[in-house]
Structure formats: C-alpha cells, structure tokens
Design an enzyme around this catalytic site. Structure first.
Site: not given
Ligand code: FAD
Ligand code: NAD
Length: 476
Positions: A453, A192, A194, A124, A329, A278
């Site tokens: 407890h 961080g 991830i 979109g 999320a 990451a």
């Molecule tokens: P997204 O989940 O990114 O969804 C956006 C969707 O829109 C995607 O499907 C994309 O393909 C689609 N899209 C984009 N542009 C368009 C377009 N123009 N037209 C149609 N579709 C489109 N968060 C947590 O809270 N707990 C966790 O444990 C956690 N673990 C994570 C682990 C990893 C490895 C990663 C990468 C992220 C994690 N996160 C976690 C972060 C979490 O995934 C995001 O914060 C969350 O998915 C954001 O939701 P959103 O709906 O904003 O976007």
């Molecule tokens: P992050 O911001 O958590 O960590 C990135 C790390 O990379 C930071 O410590 C930063 O200082 C470091 N960094 C940045 N540039 C660098 C470089 N050039 N060389 C070395 N280190 C560098 O980001 P992420 O781990 O990629 O995750 C992205 C986001 O996804 C998170 O901030 C979080 O919002 C979401 N996420 C959430 C969960 C969860 O809720 N459990 C899990 C995974 C991801």
C-alpha cells in the site's frame, strides 16, 4: 552455390521467436545457425524481427514520447505544474525511436555472437531433407544442412484490395512509425491493436483520427466490460471510432488520400492526409518452403504445427507468428525456448492458456485467460469480482484513476479463469495474474496475498476479494 555446412539447429528468422530460440539452443550446447534477412539503411543486419524493427519497440517508444507530450499539455495543470509554450519536434521524437531500435537490434547481434550462434544475413528457404538454401545479401547462395530446423519467419501486414500501400500517404505499421509531422487528418482502417496504439500516437500529437472498423462490435477479443470502458475512454480522447464501416477504395491525389467508405447505410467520400491500414497480419510463409520439403500450410497460409510446434516433418519445427495462436512477441519467444529445450532432450513447456495480452493505449488494457463472454459461451459457471482504480489511494494520488480490474473465477473451485484490467500500468499488473493462473491459484489465494500500500496492485487484490463479495474499499 558453394560449400555445405552442417548444424545441430538452423533457425530461419531472427525475430523474438527465432533469435531467442537460437540463443537457447546455443546455451544448451547445440551448434546453431540463425538466418535473418532484415537490414538497416546502411545494409547492416538488423535482427530482432518485426518486434524490434517495426513493431513492439518503436511503437512503444512513440507511445511513451507522446504520452509525455500529452500529459504536459493536459494533466500537469491539475498537479499545479504550469507548462506554457510547450513545443513539439516530431523528427527528434522519431529519431529517438530509431536510436532505441538500433541499440536493441545491435544488442541482438552482440547476444548471438556472445552465445556463439553463427549468423547468416540473407533469405532462407527450406528444401527437402532438412537442407536450407540461403541467398545471402552479399550475393552468394549457400546450402546448409541441419539436424533440426526451426521455422520462425514471422508475419507481414495484410493489405486490402483497392487500398494501395505506398508507405508514404497510405501506410501500414512501417510507414506510420515514420511520419515526420502529425498528419492533419489520419484515417485508420481497423480499430484493432495497431490501429488503437498508432492512432493514439498521432492523436496525441494533434492529428484528427478516424478509425474505420468493419465489425459491429469494438475490441471483440476483450472482456465485454473492458471494451465498454475502453470505447468510452477513447471517445473522450477524441478518437472517432466508426463501427460497421468498410473502406471500399483509397487513392492518393495531390498529396492527399481520397477515401470511399461504406458505413452500412451508404457510401461516403472523405479526404484525408494519411491512411493507415491495420487490418491484421498474415504468416510470412511465401517463398519460405520448397514444394517438396513436406511442410504443410493451413488455409490462412500459416505453417501447420501441433501444440509442441512440430510440423509433422521429422526435425522441422515452427514457432511464433508463422503458426497458430496469438501473434505476440512473448508467445514467439516462449515457443522458441520450448522447442530448443525439447531438441536438447529437455521437457520444454508452453501454456497457450496463460499468455498475457496488452494494448498500450492510455488507459492500458491487459488480460489473461478467458473473457466473461467466452465462459458464458462454453457454459462454465463463474463468479466475478471487480474493483475500480478510482477507489485506490494510489490511483487518485497519481491523478490516473480511470478503469478497473475484473477477476473471473470458477463457481465451484474458485480457480481463476481470467483477469481483465483497464487502467494505468495494466501491462505490469497483469504479470501477477499470469503467475497466479500458471499456478492454478484460486481467487481466494490472490485475495490472501499481501499487496503493498499504496499501489495500483491493490485493485487486483480487491477485485479478487470482491469475487467473494468481501472487498473492503467498495460496496459489495
Ligand atoms: P517476426 O518478429 O516477424 O520475425 C521474423 C523475422 O524473420 C523477420 O526479421 C523477417 O524479416 C525474417 N524472415 C522472414 N522470412 C525469412 C526468410 N525466409 N529468411 C530469413 N529471414 C526471414 N507483440 C507484443 O507481444 N507486444 C507488442 O507490444 C507488440 N506490438 C506490435 C506493434 C506493431 C506495430 C506490430 C506490427 C506488431 C506488434 N507485436 C507486438 C507483434 C510482434 O511484433 C510479433 O508477434 C512478433 O514480432 C513475432 O515474432 P516472430 O519471431 O514470430 O516473427
Ligand atoms: P488486429 O487483428 O488486432 O485488428 C484488426 C482490426 O481490423 C480488427 O478489429 C478487424 O475487425 C478489423 N478489420 C479487418 N479487416 C477490415 C477491413 N477490411 N476494414 C475495416 N476493418 C477491418 O490486427 P492489427 O491491429 O493489424 O495487429 C496485428 C497483430 O499484431 C495483432 O493481432 C497482435 O497480434 C499484434 N500486435 C500486438 C500488439 C500488442 O501486443 N500490444 C500491438 C500491435 C500489434
């Protein structure tokens, strides 16, 4: 181009922000369209966004599987359980993860249908006058018109110069969730969320894991006491975390990754089997907006949105990873619900100050509210209480007693300003603290609530008591 259809609400993006907003809007009687471009290998729609497809869910599936494996090898002996000849089948582990993902994305498709949300499978783009152009995967292009548009396009991983991601040898989160065997040596750029979660997955399966972190402090977003314990625990597990280290370049040569790092005192060459990038995520705003649609981006490419998720263009809203605030999320979902409710004429509510964070390492890390260092920087007087899980009966009975709970409360009013937990089940324990903060509870309120407890939640109770230096099971 063909037909033009009108909807009350058009949601662009079907992640935890977008699909939840669409369902809530439909529940409220609004004629709703949700557009998402993600697809499975078979070409079928895979709504659920980053979270369900390549984020929260697959990472937690692998974290759980690998935790079982690790405990079998390292913890069960102490319980008198001998598990010799434990073997590992990584492809089955990865297939299980894929099955969980498919079940959940299929579930979202069903939920959208059950709520009578129209779904469009394609990309979109917001045009002017609240029109949306969709390039459907079927090849057609359709224009829809919405009274309200919710932008929920989420985020994509940040890549860095001279480190070309191929998602086979040099990977981001997508590739790191799909290795078919544990790499011998895994490098991770960024210690961080991830980096730590996925680094833990592959470490537990036998990889040697080294994390290169550009900052000179570890987990700077966490409370200072929690990040100290985390650093100690992860070191014990064998994660090699190198602070103040930058990766200058990486190159795949003969199935290995040659990496040049700069650790502040000079350059070093390393040969790794896989490298995970990451270093953060950025808003997926590229090609989402027509030049004349009126929506603005900030300097980091995020859609500009106020505290109510309004973009400044009448009837156009934005939520989730696409805008300011933590990329989580549950934050995206709550914004989606709040926006749908405001559109339907209700109040809509989102409190960015009480969004819980969880890092699903072992021990887990969870927090809500302010850290000690934030309170100090803001000049807020506070009292602090803490309690170790090692002093709880349940922690010891489980054989999982690392970590502690820290409660920060206003020095005058005793209102809870932050709670920080590192330990088993921190992800679940934090929920009580979020409720307490949402209701503006004092540390004394938490201290006067009965906790069962023996449970780990007794550590939360005791930490609240300790704010007033009247904990029972520790010296005050
Ligand atoms: P997204 O989940 O990114 O969804 C956006 C969707 O829109 C995607 O499907 C994309 O393909 C689609 N899209 C984009 N542009 C368009 C377009 N123009 N037209 C149609 N579709 C489109 N968060 C947590 O809270 N707990 C966790 O444990 C956690 N673990 C994570 C682990 C990893 C490895 C990663 C990468 C992220 C994690 N996160 C976690 C972060 C979490 O995934 C995001 O914060 C969350 O998915 C954001 O939701 P959103 O709906 O904003 O976007
Ligand atoms: P992050 O911001 O958590 O960590 C990135 C790390 O990379 C930071 O410590 C930063 O200082 C470091 N960094 C940045 N540039 C660098 C470089 N050039 N060389 C070395 N280190 C560098 O980001 P992420 O781990 O990629 O995750 C992205 C986001 O996804 C998170 O901030 C979080 O919002 C979401 N996420 C959430 C969960 C969860 O809720 N459990 C899990 C995974 C991801």
């Amino acid at each position: 181009m063909s037909e033009q259809q009108q909807f009350d609400v058009i949601v662009i993006g079907g992640g935890p922000g977008g699909y939840v907003a669409a369902i809530r809007a439909a529940q409220l009687g609004l004629n709703t369209l949700c557009i998402d471009d993600r697809q499975n290998a078979d070409g079928k729609p895979a709504p659920g966004g980053t979270c369900l497809n390549v984020g929260c869910i697959p990472s937690k599936a692998l974290l759980d599987s690998t935790k079982h494996f690790h405990h079998l090898q390292h913890q069960y002996k102490a319980h008198g359980i001998q598990a010799d000849n434990v073997s590992l089948d990584v492809p089955t582990m990865v297939q299980r993860k894929d099955k969980v993902v498919k079940q959940l994305t299929g579930g979202v498709t069903q939920l959208l249908k059950a709520n009578k949300v129209t779904f469009a499978h394609g990309r979109g783009k917001l045009l002017k006058d609240r029109q949306v152009e969709v390039s459907l995967h079927s090849g057609e292009t359709v224009i829809y018109s919405g009274t309200n548009i919710i932008l929920a396009a989420g985020s994509v991983p940040v890549h860095i110069p001279n480190v070309p991601v191929d998602n086979e040898y040099i990977v981001d989160n997508e590739g790191a969730l799909c290795f078919q065997s544990a790499p011998g040596k895994l490098g991770v750029i960024g210690a961080g969320v991830i980096g730590l979660e996925l680094g833990s997955v592959w470490k537990r399966l036998g990889a040697e894991v080294v994390l290169f972190e550009a900052m000179d402090s570890f987990l700077a977003a966490c409370d200072v006491d929690i990040s100290k314990v985390a650093a100690r625990e992860f070191k014990k597990q064998g994660l090699d975390i190198r602070l103040n280290t930058k990766v200058k370049q990486a190159q795949v040569v003969d199935g290995q990754v040659n990496v040049t790092i700069d650790n502040g005192s000079g350059e070093e060459q390393l040969v790794l089997d896989r490298l995970l990038v990451a270093v953060g995520r950025r808003a997926a705003s590229a090609s989402l907006l027509a030049d004349d649609c009126g929506v603005q981006l900030d300097e980091r490419g995020r859609v500009v949105a106020d505290e109510h998720c309004r973009t400044g263009v009448d009837g156009v809203w934005a939520i989730g990873d696409l805008i300011r605030g933590p990329m989580l999320a549950h934050k995206a979902s709550e914004e989606g619900i709040a926006v749908a409710e405001v559109i339907a004429g209700q109040a809509g509510h989102i409190n960015l100050d009480t969004i819980p964070w969880v890092i699903y390492t072992d021990p887990e890390i969870a927090w809500v509210g302010k850290t000690e260092q934030q309170l100090k920087a803001e000049g807020i007087e506070f009292r602090s209480g803490n309690f170790p899980f090692a002093a709880t009966g349940r922690g010891l009975a489980m054989g999982d007693a690392a970590g502690s709970v820290k409660v920060l409360a206003d020095a005058d009013t005793d209102e809870i300003l932050g709670v920080h937990i590192i330990g088993a089940n921190a992800s679940e324990l934090i929920a009580e603290c979020v409720v307490a903060m949402e209701f503006a509870a004092s540390a004394e309120d938490l201290a006067r609530i009965v906790h069962a407890h023996p449970t780990l939640s007794e550590a939360v109770h005791e930490a609240a008591l300790h704010v007033d230096k009247r904990a029972i099971h520790r010296a005050n």
